[in-house]
Write an enzyme that holds these catalytic residues in place. Structure first.
Site, PDB file in Angstrom:
ATOM      1  N   ARG A 110      -8.420   7.693  -4.337  1.00 43.09           N
ATOM      2  CA  ARG A 110      -8.898   6.498  -5.038  1.00 43.09           C
ATOM      3  C   ARG A 110     -10.314   6.708  -5.564  1.00 43.09           C
ATOM      4  NH1 ARG A 110      -6.857   3.665  -0.405  1.00 43.09           N
ATOM      5  NH2 ARG A 110      -8.319   5.054   0.596  1.00 43.09           N
ATOM      6  N   TYR A 149       0.789  -1.236   0.000  1.00 44.35           N
ATOM      7  CA  TYR A 149       0.000   0.000   0.000  1.00 44.35           C
ATOM      8  C   TYR A 149       0.822   1.289   0.000  1.00 44.35           C
ATOM      9  CZ  TYR A 149      -3.973  -3.050   0.865  1.00 44.35           C
ATOM     10  OH  TYR A 149      -4.935  -4.017   0.753  1.00 44.35           O
ATOM     11  N   LYS A 152     -17.903  13.166   1.234  1.00 45.45           N
ATOM     12  CA  LYS A 152     -17.051  13.780   0.191  1.00 45.45           C
ATOM     13  C   LYS A 152     -16.588  12.748  -0.839  1.00 45.45           C
ATOM     14  CE  LYS A 152     -13.116  12.053   1.827  1.00 45.45           C
ATOM     15  NZ  LYS A 152     -12.207  11.133   1.167  1.00 45.45           N
ATOM     16  N   LYS A 162     -13.685   6.120   6.742  1.00 46.09           N
ATOM     17  CA  LYS A 162     -14.586   7.118   6.146  1.00 46.09           C
ATOM     18  C   LYS A 162     -15.682   6.445   5.319  1.00 46.09           C
ATOM     19  CE  LYS A 162     -11.142  10.799   5.876  1.00 46.09           C
ATOM     20  NZ  LYS A 162     -10.230  11.536   4.984  1.00 46.09           N
ATOM     21  N   GLU A 212     -14.365   4.033  -0.649  1.00 43.12           N
ATOM     22  CA  GLU A 212     -15.599   3.960   0.134  1.00 43.12           C
ATOM     23  C   GLU A 212     -16.804   4.541  -0.610  1.00 43.12           C
ATOM     24  OE1 GLU A 212     -15.915   2.441   2.925  1.00 43.12           O
ATOM     25  OE2 GLU A 212     -14.072   2.561   4.112  1.00 43.12           O
TER      26      GLU A 212
END
Ligand SMILES: NC(=O)C1=CN([C@@H]2O[C@H](COP(=O)(O)OP(=O)(O)OC[C@H]3O[C@@H](n4cnc5c(N)ncnc54)[C@H](OP(=O)(O)O)[C@@H]3O)[C@@H](O)[C@H]2O)C=CC1
Ligand SMILES: O=C(CO)COP(=O)(O)O
Length: 431
Positions: A320, A117, A256, A173, A346
């Protein structure tokens, strides 16, 4: 001198974390902060800012000079959990990063990097790694959770048997699938007794690893917990601001992501700066409207976790969610885009949850509904965008001037006159 790998001795050969904290240190620093805060009266509702500041400054000085460190666990070995654990370790906190995959843990101990990552970024020598959840969580002051939203409840259930006095802070999130629950709701469901908070802000993990100055918000009703998180993570490169609007801060971080997808898609169509500004600002209107319906303070959306994170994620290819939107705008299917990304975005789930909840509750969320129509109902993006532009008259900031009946009446009047113009011009397309 200690070699990098020797500092990770919490993993024994049978992969069990060794607790190096002496029993006499069980009286945790967080408990000390709580006691001091109570004694000095800073837990009271009406705060004297200078008294609070000097108390925090004293706490911070103590943390830096006191050998008894805050003991922290970070759960989730993705880019954000790793970046935050690294910050805490660098600040001198006794920090363990829990990663679910045993082989990944071994590789992290060996290389002191998170190859999957955050490739190429060396992690702090003092950071410890574990795949033993019980050992990672036990005897800690604060447990930070940075797993994807869809794994949050399962993670809490897994740690529940090992939670005694630890505080929990969500870094996630997301929104739970089908229940519309936010992470703070899930904490209250699964661990009703714990002291908790949520942290959110414009925090692209790679920029934090590069020491680019950044800031975030810790929101909690517990003032001592806010102070402890500020003390644990604050540095010359990372400022931690405080809030007591838990719902507002976490909704900012979750909502967001929807608009980052919209903005990534808009970028694929090469839109201008005016258009980007319009999307961003109307997104903020939707976020605060949804927030108010969920019990948040609309002013929170003007802070770092609202407009701050909206700006960062809507303008960067490091996001992302933005990248997912961009791939969709270039004609890829949602399934193919998610597969290609190979990391957490998300917003893909959040669009569906918010679309459904807003529809059920009658909350006006035109950008969210439009995005849902493009992604999940296969509607043409340009047609949907045009429809959005024709959507009647609204007030700019509805908390300043309400969207009242005169707007609705004017919209109906304009629609009637445009319909009759169409009739006179012999336009029969719509019939
Ligand atoms: N990246 C960023 O810049 C920021 C991210 N966040 C938020 O942090 C949260 C985590 O994101 P991020 O770190 O970026 O995600 P990544 O996609 O980088 O990594 C996800 C991590 O979660 C692990 N994981 C997945 N499912 C489970 C599970 N069921 N149980 C335990 N671990 C699991 C993955 O393990 P494995 O590799 O084995 O699949 C991986 O280590 C998200 O909610 C995100 O929105 C917040 C601020 C910034
Ligand atoms: O939340 C983030 C930055 O604040 C990260 O955004 P992405 O999840 O879109 O990468």
């Amino acid at each position: 001198m200690t070699s990098p790998n020797e500092s990770n001795k919490d993993i024994s050969s049978d992969n069990t974390e060794v607790n190096t904290n002496a029993p006499e240190k069980q009286n945790s620093l967080l408990a000390g902060i709580i006691e001091r805060a109570t004694k000095s009266g800073i837990g009271r509702k009406k705060l004297n800012p200078s008294a609070v500041e000097s108390a925090v400054a004293k706490n911070m000085a103590d943390i830096h000079s006191n050998p008894t460190k805050l003991r922290l666990a970070f759960l989730g070995g993705g880019s954000f959990g790793t970046a935050m654990a690294n910050l805490a370790a660098r600040n001198g906190c006794d920090t363990t990063l829990w990663v679910r995959n045993k082989r990944t843990v071994k590789a992290m101990i060996k290389t002191q990097t998170n190859k999957k990552y955050l490739p190429g970024y060396k992690l702090d020598d003092s950071l410890k790694y574990s795949h033993d959840l019980a050992a990672a969580v036990k005897d800690k002051d604060i447990v930070f959770i940075a797993v994807p939203g869809l794994a949050f409840r399962e993670t809490l259930k897994n740690i529940a048997p090992f939670i005694s006095g630890q505080s929990i802070v969500s870094l996630t999130k997301g929104m739970e699938k089908d229940t519309f629950a936010m992470m703070s709701d899930i904490i209250k469901d699964e661990l009703p007794e714990v002291n908790f908070g949520v942290m959110s802000g414009p925090n692209l993990a790679i920029e934090i690893m590069k020491n680019m100055p950044s800031a975030t918000v810790i929101a909690s009703e517990s003032e001592p917990l806010r102070h402890a998180v500020q003390a644990a993570l604050h540095s010359a490169f990372f400022r931690v601001f405080a809030s007591d609007d838990v719902k507002g801060v976490e909704l900012g971080g979750a909502l967001k992501n929807i608009y980052a997808i919209a903005m990534g898609m808009a970028a694929a169509y090469d839109v201008g700066e005016n258009t980007k500004a319009m999307i961003l600002t109307r997104a903020l209107a939707e976020m605060s409207r949804f927030g108010v319906e969920s019990g948040a303070n609309p002013l929170t959306f003007l802070g770092l976790s609202g407009v701050g994170d909206l700006y960062a994620t809507c303008s960067s290819e490091l996001s992302r969610n933005y990248r997912i939107g961009n791939m969709l705008g270039r004609g890829m299917s949602i399934e193919a885009a998610v597969k290609k990304l190979g990391q957490t975005a998300e917003g893909v789930n959040t669009i569906q949850q918010v679309h459904e909840k807003a529809t059920k509750q009658g909350i006006y969320m035109p950008i969210t509904h439009a995005l849902y129509a493009v992604i999940y109902e296969d509607k043409a993006a340009l047609g949907v965008a045009l429809h959005l532009m024709e959507a009647g008259f609204r007030s700019d900031v509805e908390f300043v001037m309400a969207h009242d009946h005169s707007n609705a009446a004017l919209t109906a009047q304009m629609k009637t006159s445009s319909d009759s113009t169409d009739d006179e011009s012999g336009d029969t397309d719509s019939k």
